[in-house]
Design a protein around this motif. Structure first.
Motif, PDB file in Angstrom:
ATOM      1  N   HIS A   1     -51.332 -15.160 -13.764  1.00 58.86           N
ATOM      2  CA  HIS A   1     -52.067 -16.019 -14.696  1.00 58.86           C
ATOM      3  C   HIS A   1     -51.244 -17.238 -15.086  1.00 58.86           C
ATOM      4  O   HIS A   1     -51.732 -18.391 -15.020  1.00 58.86           O
ATOM      5  N   ILE A   2     -49.996 -17.029 -15.465  1.00 57.94           N
ATOM      6  CA  ILE A   2     -49.123 -18.132 -15.869  1.00 57.94           C
ATOM      7  C   ILE A   2     -48.909 -19.103 -14.711  1.00 57.94           C
ATOM      8  O   ILE A   2     -48.959 -20.333 -14.882  1.00 57.94           O
ATOM      9  N   ALA A   3     -48.667 -18.556 -13.510  1.00 60.61           N
ATOM     10  CA  ALA A   3     -48.441 -19.414 -12.342  1.00 60.61           C
ATOM     11  C   ALA A   3     -49.676 -20.257 -12.034  1.00 60.61           C
ATOM     12  O   ALA A   3     -49.571 -21.453 -11.702  1.00 60.61           O
ATOM     13  N   ARG A   4     -50.856 -19.663 -12.161  1.00 62.11           N
ATOM     14  CA  ARG A   4     -52.083 -20.381 -11.846  1.00 62.11           C
ATOM     15  C   ARG A   4     -52.353 -21.505 -12.839  1.00 62.11           C
ATOM     16  O   ARG A   4     -52.648 -22.641 -12.443  1.00 62.11           O
ATOM     17  N   ILE A   5     -52.256 -21.191 -14.143  1.00 62.03           N
ATOM     18  CA  ILE A   5     -52.580 -22.237 -15.122  1.00 62.03           C
ATOM     19  C   ILE A   5     -51.480 -23.301 -15.179  1.00 62.03           C
ATOM     20  O   ILE A   5     -51.757 -24.451 -15.537  1.00 62.03           O
ATOM     21  N   THR A   6     -50.242 -22.953 -14.800  1.00 59.93           N
ATOM     22  CA  THR A   6     -49.183 -23.964 -14.706  1.00 59.93           C
ATOM     23  C   THR A   6     -49.540 -24.985 -13.642  1.00 59.93           C
ATOM     24  O   THR A   6     -49.459 -26.205 -13.863  1.00 59.93           O
ATOM     25  N   ALA A   7     -49.950 -24.462 -12.463  1.00 61.82           N
ATOM     26  CA  ALA A   7     -50.356 -25.360 -11.381  1.00 61.82           C
ATOM     27  C   ALA A   7     -51.587 -26.177 -11.784  1.00 61.82           C
ATOM     28  O   ALA A   7     -51.681 -27.383 -11.474  1.00 61.82           O
ATOM     29  N   LEU A   8     -52.527 -25.551 -12.490  1.00 60.69           N
ATOM     30  CA  LEU A   8     -53.746 -26.236 -12.918  1.00 60.69           C
ATOM     31  C   LEU A   8     -53.433 -27.355 -13.910  1.00 60.69           C
ATOM     32  O   LEU A   8     -53.959 -28.474 -13.802  1.00 60.69           O
ATOM     33  N   LEU A   9     -52.572 -27.063 -14.897  1.00 57.80           N
ATOM     34  CA  LEU A   9     -52.215 -28.071 -15.895  1.00 57.80           C
ATOM     35  C   LEU A   9     -51.495 -29.245 -15.244  1.00 57.80           C
ATOM     36  O   LEU A   9     -51.724 -30.410 -15.621  1.00 57.80           O
ATOM     37  N   ASN A  10     -50.630 -28.970 -14.283  1.00 62.85           N
ATOM     38  CA  ASN A  10     -49.924 -30.050 -13.583  1.00 62.85           C
ATOM     39  C   ASN A  10     -50.911 -30.913 -12.799  1.00 62.85           C
ATOM     40  O   ASN A  10     -50.792 -32.141 -12.767  1.00 62.85           O
ATOM     41  N   THR A  11     -51.899 -30.264 -12.165  1.00 60.80           N
ATOM     42  CA  THR A  11     -52.907 -31.012 -11.406  1.00 60.80           C
ATOM     43  C   THR A  11     -53.737 -31.896 -12.319  1.00 60.80           C
ATOM     44  O   THR A  11     -54.002 -33.077 -12.011  1.00 60.80           O
ATOM     45  N   VAL A  12     -54.167 -31.341 -13.464  1.00 61.00           N
ATOM     46  CA  VAL A  12     -54.979 -32.112 -14.416  1.00 61.00           C
ATOM     47  C   VAL A  12     -54.154 -33.238 -15.030  1.00 61.00           C
ATOM     48  O   VAL A  12     -54.657 -34.363 -15.222  1.00 61.00           O
ATOM     49  N   ALA A  13     -52.878 -32.973 -15.335  1.00 62.10           N
ATOM     50  CA  ALA A  13     -52.013 -34.009 -15.900  1.00 62.10           C
ATOM     51  C   ALA A  13     -51.851 -35.168 -14.926  1.00 62.10           C
ATOM     52  O   ALA A  13     -51.869 -36.346 -15.323  1.00 62.10           O
ATOM     53  N   GLU A  14     -51.737 -34.838 -13.637  1.00 63.63           N
ATOM     54  CA  GLU A  14     -51.627 -35.892 -12.616  1.00 63.63           C
ATOM     55  C   GLU A  14     -52.916 -36.705 -12.539  1.00 63.63           C
ATOM     56  O   GLU A  14     -52.884 -37.938 -12.424  1.00 63.63           O
ATOM     57  N   ALA A  15     -54.063 -36.003 -12.625  1.00 64.85           N
ATOM     58  CA  ALA A  15     -55.348 -36.701 -12.591  1.00 64.85           C
ATOM     59  C   ALA A  15     -55.501 -37.611 -13.808  1.00 64.85           C
ATOM     60  O   ALA A  15     -56.027 -38.739 -13.692  1.00 64.85           O
ATOM     61  N   MET A  16     -55.067 -37.139 -14.987  1.00 63.77           N
ATOM     62  CA  MET A  16     -55.163 -37.972 -16.192  1.00 63.77           C
ATOM     63  C   MET A  16     -54.226 -39.167 -16.098  1.00 63.77           C
ATOM     64  O   MET A  16     -54.568 -40.276 -16.550  1.00 63.77           O
ATOM     65  N   ALA A  17     -53.054 -38.989 -15.495  1.00 67.26           N
ATOM     66  CA  ALA A  17     -52.114 -40.104 -15.337  1.00 67.26           C
ATOM     67  C   ALA A  17     -52.706 -41.184 -14.432  1.00 67.26           C
ATOM     68  O   ALA A  17     -52.576 -42.386 -14.694  1.00 67.26           O
ATOM     69  N   ILE A  18     -53.368 -40.745 -13.354  1.00 64.57           N
ATOM     70  CA  ILE A  18     -54.007 -41.696 -12.446  1.00 64.57           C
ATOM     71  C   ILE A  18     -55.159 -42.424 -13.148  1.00 64.57           C
ATOM     72  O   ILE A  18     -55.327 -43.637 -13.010  1.00 64.57           O
ATOM     73  N   ALA A  19     -55.953 -41.644 -13.932  1.00 61.90           N
ATOM     74  CA  ALA A  19     -57.071 -42.240 -14.663  1.00 61.90           C
ATOM     75  C   ALA A  19     -56.569 -43.258 -15.686  1.00 61.90           C
ATOM     76  O   ALA A  19     -57.170 -44.326 -15.873  1.00 61.90           O
ATOM     77  N   ALA A  20     -55.456 -42.946 -16.368  1.00 65.33           N
ATOM     78  CA  ALA A  20     -54.892 -43.874 -17.356  1.00 65.33           C
ATOM     79  C   ALA A  20     -54.391 -45.137 -16.672  1.00 65.33           C
ATOM     80  O   ALA A  20     -54.548 -46.255 -17.197  1.00 65.33           O
ATOM     81  N   MET A  21     -53.796 -44.972 -15.494  1.00 58.43           N
ATOM     82  CA  MET A  21     -53.311 -46.139 -14.755  1.00 58.43           C
ATOM     83  C   MET A  21     -54.472 -47.049 -14.355  1.00 58.43           C
ATOM     84  O   MET A  21     -54.392 -48.273 -14.481  1.00 58.43           O
ATOM     85  N   LYS A  22     -55.568 -46.443 -13.876  1.00 59.56           N
ATOM     86  CA  LYS A  22     -56.751 -47.231 -13.510  1.00 59.56           C
ATOM     87  C   LYS A  22     -57.351 -47.921 -14.724  1.00 59.56           C
ATOM     88  O   LYS A  22     -57.827 -49.070 -14.651  1.00 59.56           O
ATOM     89  N   GLN A  23     -57.307 -47.217 -15.868  1.00 60.37           N
ATOM     90  CA  GLN A  23     -57.850 -47.790 -17.112  1.00 60.37           C
ATOM     91  C   GLN A  23     -57.052 -49.018 -17.529  1.00 60.37           C
ATOM     92  O   GLN A  23     -57.616 -50.041 -17.921  1.00 60.37           O
ATOM     93  N   ARG A  24     -55.730 -48.930 -17.425  1.00 60.79           N
ATOM     94  CA  ARG A  24     -54.869 -50.065 -17.790  1.00 60.79           C
ATOM     95  C   ARG A  24     -55.080 -51.237 -16.828  1.00 60.79           C
ATOM     96  O   ARG A  24     -55.055 -52.409 -17.221  1.00 60.79           O
ATOM     97  N   ARG A  25     -55.273 -50.899 -15.533  1.00 62.91           N
ATOM     98  CA  ARG A  25     -55.479 -51.953 -14.544  1.00 62.91           C
ATOM     99  C   ARG A  25     -56.780 -52.701 -14.826  1.00 62.91           C
ATOM    100  O   ARG A  25     -56.839 -53.937 -14.747  1.00 62.91           O
TER     101      ARG A  25
END
Length: 359
Positions: free
Chosen positions: A321-345
């Motif tokens: 469970h911990i391993a799965r949600i760790t990977a999930l949170l990292n994936t979502v954090a990366e997606a939010m970082a990309i979305a924030a970058m596009k928003q700033r652009r």
């Protein structure tokens, strides 16, 4: 579940009488109930192959008390006869009796390892073959698993078995709490049990462990096969690896939480402060402890994450469970970082393309 007990002892006078006082289920090639005639029948057939030293085989089939109601004589006989077929105990003399002196149903099989035609009934790998046959019969007849040492009536034991079972119980309780030999020794010492090692010759290489109490001492494997030196060493190695793995998982999880919070704030504002500005709030999930509540992306966001995604799935271990949600949170954090970058652009492009006012 039927379990095999015993080896190939000669039939003592006391055992002979006990068999005959019990309920006879079946017999072949012998003439019960006369003890002398049974013994003579066995002895006569051993002359067909006098090279076999241990000519008498003895097997005890024990069943769980939970099967007591349904374990009528006919069913026990069917199981015992199928057991004999699968174990290769055929075309030979045998006596099958049921004992009624214990709360769990059980029967004893005494057979001649020298068959009717002088052939040898093999006992090679009998423990391994027995385990496989018992598993098959347990599944086929829908039997309960036997509980092993835990079902032994210890109040009836005499020394040294009484002390051996005391040590067995103490190790069974202490082992899950011990991550090393030192911790196990500490737990056992508190219960008056000593522990020492056997070494290989005059070297410092350990090859065995002995446990002592009440003036008796037993090697770990004599107490139970799972308590041999090699198996206990393997247990401690795995326990330490598990501890290290869990620490690594926890470190990765907390790092993922920090990455997620940072990316969330960058995209949606301080802890979701801007979420309410034109967004449908998706709420948060509370992990408790020092993590607390974790905000979820708004429902109308391109980044998807819900409380259901973070819940533990049926059959999933805590580590999985911990391993799965760790990977999930990292994936979502990366997606939010990309979305924030596009928003700033977009914001920069909008400012760059905004027409200038003429004075």
């Amino acid at each position: 579940m039927p379990i095999h007990k015993g080896g190939r002892p000669a039939i003592s006078e006391g055992r002979r009488k006990k068999y005959l006082l019990s309920l006879r289920l079946d017999a072949e090639g012998v003439t019960p109930p006369d003890v002398r005639e049974i013994v003579q029948d066995f002895n006569d057939q051993t002359l067909l192959n006098p090279r076999i030293k241990n000519a008498v085989g003895h097997i005890s089939l024990s069943f769980s008390p939970k099967d007591g109601v349904r374990m009528i004589d006919a069913l026990m006989l069917d199981i015992a006869q199928e057991y004999m077929q699968r174990m290769g105990i055929t075309d030979t003399q045998y006596l099958l009796v049921r004992h009624l002196d214990q709360p769990h149903p059980h029967c004893h099989l005494v057979y001649n390892r020298i068959g009717n035609n002088g052939q040898t009934i093999s006992d090679k790998n009998i423990k391994i073959r027995n385990a496989k046959v018992c598993r098959v019969l347990t599944e086929k007849y829908g039997l309960h698993l036997a509980s092993g040492k835990e079902s032994v009536r210890r109040e009836r034991l005499r020394e040294p078995d009484k002390t051996k079972y005391e040590i067995y119980g103490a190790i069974k309780v202490a082992l899950p709490q011990s991550r090393s030999w030192e911790e196990l020794e500490k737990h056992l010492k508190a219960q008056g049990i000593s522990m020492r090692y056997k070494y290989c010759g005059s070297t410092n290489q350990k090859q065995g462990v002995l446990f002592g109490k009440n003036g008796f001492e037993f090697s770990g494997s004599k107490i139970d096969r799972q308590f041999s030196y090699s198996k206990l060493s393997r247990h401690f190695t795995q326990a330490q690896q598990q501890t290290h793995y869990r620490a690594t998982l926890a470190k990765g999880f907390h790092a993922a939480i920090d990455n997620y919070r940072s990316a969330f704030t960058d995209l949606f504002g301080n802890m979701g402060g801007s979420v309410n500005k034109g967004h449908a709030d998706a709420g948060s999930i509370n992990f408790g402890g020092n993590i607390g509540a974790l905000p979820l992306p708004p429902n109308d966001s391109s980044v998807r994450l819900s409380a259901a995604h973070l819940q533990r799935k049926p059959g999933e271990s805590p580590e999985e469970h911990i391993a799965r949600i760790t990977a999930l949170l990292n994936t979502v954090a990366e997606a939010m970082a990309i979305a924030a970058m596009k928003q700033r652009r977009k914001l920069r492009d909008r400012k760059a393309n905004k027409p200038k006012m003429k004075l």
